[in-house]
Write a protein that holds these residues in place. Structure first.
Motif, PDB file in Angstrom:
ATOM      1  N   MET A   1       0.818  -1.206   0.000  1.00  0.00           N
ATOM      2  CA  MET A   1       0.000   0.000   0.000  1.00  0.00           C
ATOM      3  C   MET A   1       0.859   1.266   0.000  1.00  0.00           C
ATOM      4  O   MET A   1       0.534   2.241  -0.676  1.00  0.00           O
ATOM      5  N   VAL A   2       1.951   1.244   0.736  1.00  0.00           N
ATOM      6  CA  VAL A   2       2.850   2.401   0.762  1.00  0.00           C
ATOM      7  C   VAL A   2       3.478   2.631  -0.613  1.00  0.00           C
ATOM      8  O   VAL A   2       3.613   3.769  -1.068  1.00  0.00           O
ATOM      9  N   LEU A   3       3.845   1.547  -1.293  1.00  0.00           N
ATOM     10  CA  LEU A   3       4.394   1.680  -2.641  1.00  0.00           C
ATOM     11  C   LEU A   3       3.404   2.397  -3.550  1.00  0.00           C
ATOM     12  O   LEU A   3       3.776   3.321  -4.296  1.00  0.00           O
ATOM     13  N   GLY A   4       2.139   1.986  -3.493  1.00  0.00           N
ATOM     14  CA  GLY A   4       1.130   2.636  -4.316  1.00  0.00           C
ATOM     15  C   GLY A   4       0.982   4.110  -4.007  1.00  0.00           C
ATOM     16  O   GLY A   4       0.919   4.952  -4.909  1.00  0.00           O
ATOM     17  N   ARG A   5       0.937   4.457  -2.731  1.00  0.00           N
ATOM     18  CA  ARG A   5       0.757   5.861  -2.326  1.00  0.00           C
ATOM     19  C   ARG A   5       1.961   6.719  -2.729  1.00  0.00           C
ATOM     20  O   ARG A   5       1.800   7.806  -3.299  1.00  0.00           O
TER      21      ARG A   5
ATOM     22  N   TYR B   1      -4.608   7.091  -7.677  1.00  0.00           N
ATOM     23  CA  TYR B   1      -5.303   6.045  -6.919  1.00  0.00           C
ATOM     24  C   TYR B   1      -5.313   6.313  -5.416  1.00  0.00           C
ATOM     25  O   TYR B   1      -5.783   5.486  -4.645  1.00  0.00           O
ATOM     26  N   ASN B   2      -4.788   7.454  -4.990  1.00  0.00           N
ATOM     27  CA  ASN B   2      -4.661   7.740  -3.557  1.00  0.00           C
ATOM     28  C   ASN B   2      -5.974   7.550  -2.812  1.00  0.00           C
ATOM     29  O   ASN B   2      -7.007   8.092  -3.198  1.00  0.00           O
ATOM     30  N   GLY B   3      -5.930   6.762  -1.733  1.00  0.00           N
ATOM     31  CA  GLY B   3      -7.108   6.516  -0.906  1.00  0.00           C
ATOM     32  C   GLY B   3      -7.747   5.163  -1.156  1.00  0.00           C
ATOM     33  O   GLY B   3      -8.436   4.633  -0.294  1.00  0.00           O
ATOM     34  N   GLN B   4      -7.511   4.570  -2.348  1.00  0.00           N
ATOM     35  CA  GLN B   4      -8.169   3.321  -2.709  1.00  0.00           C
ATOM     36  C   GLN B   4      -7.245   2.110  -2.585  1.00  0.00           C
ATOM     37  O   GLN B   4      -7.598   0.995  -3.001  1.00  0.00           O
ATOM     38  N   GLU B   5      -6.081   2.291  -1.968  1.00  0.00           N
ATOM     39  CA  GLU B   5      -5.059   1.232  -1.943  1.00  0.00           C
ATOM     40  C   GLU B   5      -5.518  -0.057  -1.280  1.00  0.00           C
ATOM     41  O   GLU B   5      -5.073  -1.147  -1.646  1.00  0.00           O
ATOM     42  N   ALA B   6      -6.415   0.049  -0.302  1.00  0.00           N
ATOM     43  CA  ALA B   6      -6.844  -1.146   0.438  1.00  0.00           C
ATOM     44  C   ALA B   6      -7.579  -2.140  -0.459  1.00  0.00           C
ATOM     45  O   ALA B   6      -7.525  -3.351  -0.228  1.00  0.00           O
ATOM     46  N   VAL B   7      -8.238  -1.641  -1.496  1.00  0.00           N
ATOM     47  CA  VAL B   7      -9.029  -2.523  -2.353  1.00  0.00           C
ATOM     48  C   VAL B   7      -8.117  -3.439  -3.167  1.00  0.00           C
ATOM     49  O   VAL B   7      -8.225  -4.661  -3.102  1.00  0.00           O
ATOM     50  N   SER B   8      -7.229  -2.848  -3.944  1.00  0.00           N
ATOM     51  CA  SER B   8      -6.372  -3.667  -4.807  1.00  0.00           C
ATOM     52  C   SER B   8      -5.392  -4.501  -4.002  1.00  0.00           C
ATOM     53  O   SER B   8      -5.126  -5.661  -4.346  1.00  0.00           O
TER      54      SER B   8
ATOM     55  N   ASP C   1     -16.259  -2.569   3.622  1.00  0.00           N
ATOM     56  CA  ASP C   1     -15.590  -1.287   3.854  1.00  0.00           C
ATOM     57  C   ASP C   1     -14.268  -1.282   3.095  1.00  0.00           C
ATOM     58  O   ASP C   1     -13.295  -1.907   3.506  1.00  0.00           O
ATOM     59  N   GLY C   2     -14.217  -0.566   1.995  1.00  0.00           N
ATOM     60  CA  GLY C   2     -13.029  -0.528   1.158  1.00  0.00           C
ATOM     61  C   GLY C   2     -11.902   0.325   1.688  1.00  0.00           C
ATOM     62  O   GLY C   2     -10.860   0.437   1.043  1.00  0.00           O
ATOM     63  N   MET C   3     -12.085   0.927   2.850  1.00  0.00           N
ATOM     64  CA  MET C   3     -10.999   1.668   3.494  1.00  0.00           C
ATOM     65  C   MET C   3     -10.287   0.803   4.537  1.00  0.00           C
ATOM     66  O   MET C   3      -9.359   1.268   5.198  1.00  0.00           O
ATOM     67  N   ASP C   4     -10.716  -0.430   4.678  1.00  0.00           N
ATOM     68  CA  ASP C   4     -10.147  -1.357   5.665  1.00  0.00           C
ATOM     69  C   ASP C   4      -9.581  -2.565   4.929  1.00  0.00           C
ATOM     70  O   ASP C   4     -10.312  -3.450   4.490  1.00  0.00           O
ATOM     71  N   VAL C   5      -8.278  -2.596   4.764  1.00  0.00           N
ATOM     72  CA  VAL C   5      -7.646  -3.643   3.963  1.00  0.00           C
ATOM     73  C   VAL C   5      -7.854  -5.031   4.556  1.00  0.00           C
ATOM     74  O   VAL C   5      -7.923  -6.026   3.827  1.00  0.00           O
ATOM     75  N   LEU C   6      -8.000  -5.131   5.867  1.00  0.00           N
ATOM     76  CA  LEU C   6      -8.171  -6.441   6.491  1.00  0.00           C
ATOM     77  C   LEU C   6      -9.564  -7.008   6.211  1.00  0.00           C
ATOM     78  O   LEU C   6      -9.719  -8.215   6.003  1.00  0.00           O
TER      79      LEU C   6
END
Length: 426
Positions: free
Chosen positions: A88-92, A114-121, A286-291
């Protein structure tokens, strides 16, 4: 047994309480009633009795919620959670650097971050094998990275250089890598869904017709909420359910289709409901929660690999920047943007890791420093790479370049001044 086949759970409610979620929904499939057993934590907030609200008014004084606090009921190892964090950090960091390079004139055309949507992918792609495929949208830099394409190749493509993953011919919106089973970023909404459905059909055909017993490849199709009123979406859901194709349809519902609020654009904003209408499970998470995304992704991918057919997953997320870097982002209210910024999925995961004693802050800072080096190296590589030669201009355009792109003398017609004037004999 599939977790979706014994369900008594519905994934987390909308964080900003966009709408009415049934307390004990059921998913109707061709095989009968579906009930859910995946144990996702309870919602972080309660939905307003007033039901849905226009997304320009998703945050009101009586419905404020605290920043995300991640929870997980299944076991996740230190290695797995650190892998998610690094991904996720790499994407941001990569996208933040893209913004800098765009405003410095290193990138051209439209660039969608894509900032903010990293948890989904991250929640989905980190569970895939090297043989599995993904299809993305025009917001494809980060899914491309997560699928394994090197940062150097992605940045060089954005710079339009010959060392890019498409030799500089794809640019920001058309990333592709056959080697990594990235079947494309697509500029027009919805056009990637049939490609993903075709890839899933190929997997099923190889296994059932060509008798490749080891073929259990899965395809994941990522697309936005704006796509879900398009005909291709419905046609492919029908085909995938009819033939039980090994595909997962992932809606990255960031609440806005360019400048159109999702709530105003569709008769029923609950996208997950469209799955059961075609005989497949529909899930909201919840797409803001990667878990939480990872929990749902694990079951959807597993059931596809077992031959149990497709799943529609609606991941409610939010983009932290405008539609593209050319968008001043004036249509979304400041309090709405601030609300979702407080639920930053990377900040939430970092907090979870530290609170669960899976790693300390210095270890996470070391990951961030390493990723920063990777991104800076990608920029240096892209900047120093050569531009594509003119002779590459008509490659991959015509099925037979010699019939149009190359003249009788063997030279490219594009280099003939008479051709560009429209007077050359064709």
């Amino acid at each position: 047994m599939s977790a979706f086949s014994a369900l008594d759970f519905f994934p987390a409610y909308s964080v900003a309480c966009r709408g009415r979620r049934p307390s004990s929904p059921t998913f109707v499939n061709a095989g009968g009633l579906l009930r859910c057993s995946v144990q996702i934590p309870r919602p972080l907030s309660s939905c307003s009795a007033a039901g849905r609200h226009d997304s320009a008014k998703v945050v009101s004084n009586d419905r404020q919620v605290s920043p995300a606090s991640l929870q997980l009921t299944s076991v996740i190892s230190r290695e797995e959670v650190l892998d998610l964090y690094e991904d996720m950090v790499l994407g941001r960091y990569f996208e933040d650097m893209c913004a800098q390079m765009y405003y410095r004139g290193k990138m051209f055309g439209f660039v969608h971050l894509y900032n903010g949507q990293e948890a989904v992918s991250s929640g989905f792609i980190r569970l895939l094998t090297a043989r599995d495929s993904i299809v993305s949208t025009y917001r494809d830099h980060v899914p491309c990275l997560k699928q394994g394409v090197p940062a150097r190749a992605v940045m060089a493509e954005l710079f339009g250089k010959s060392t890019g993953c498409c030799r500089g011919q794809g640019g920001s919106m058309h990333m592709f890598s056959r080697e990594h089973n990235l079947l494309g970023g697509f500029a027009f909404i919805g056009e990637g869904i049939p490609v993903a459905t075709g890839a899933a059909f190929s997997s099923k055909y190889r296994r059932e017709v060509l008798k490749e017993e080891t073929c259990d490849d899965v395809t994941v199709a990522f697309f936005g909420d704006g796509t879900c009123n398009n005909g291709q979406f419905f046609e492919c859901l029908n085909m995938a359910a009819l033939w039980k194709l090994p595909i997962v349809f992932v809606v990255e519902n960031n609440l806005w289709a360019i400048g159109m609020s999702h709530i105003r654009a569709t008769s029923d904003p609950d996208i997950w409901k469209k799955g059961p209408a075609f005989g497949m499970p529909g899930v909201h998470v919840d797409g803001m929660d990667v878990l939480q995304v990872r929990e749902v992704a694990k079951e959807a991918i597993t059931r596809a690999r077992r031959g149990e057919g497709p799943t529609l997953v609606e991941c409610e997320t939010y983009r932290f920047r405008g539609h593209s870097l050319a968008d001043p982002d004036e249509l979304r209210r400041p309090d709405e943007k601030a609300h979702y910024a407080s639920r930053d999925p990377i900040v939430a995961l970092k907090k979870y890791i530290i609170e669960q004693n899976l790693a300390n802050e210095s270890e996470l800072n070391a990951i961030e420093k390493r990723i920063n080096t990777v991104v800076e190296d990608a920029v240096e590589y892209a900047d120093s790479s050569a531009l594509p030669p003119r002779s590459q201009l008509l490659e991959n355009v015509f099925a037979d370049p010699k019939g149009f792109g190359i003249g009788p003398d063997g030279k490219y017609r594009c280099e003939d001044p008479l051709f560009t004037q429209g007077t050359a004999q064709v």
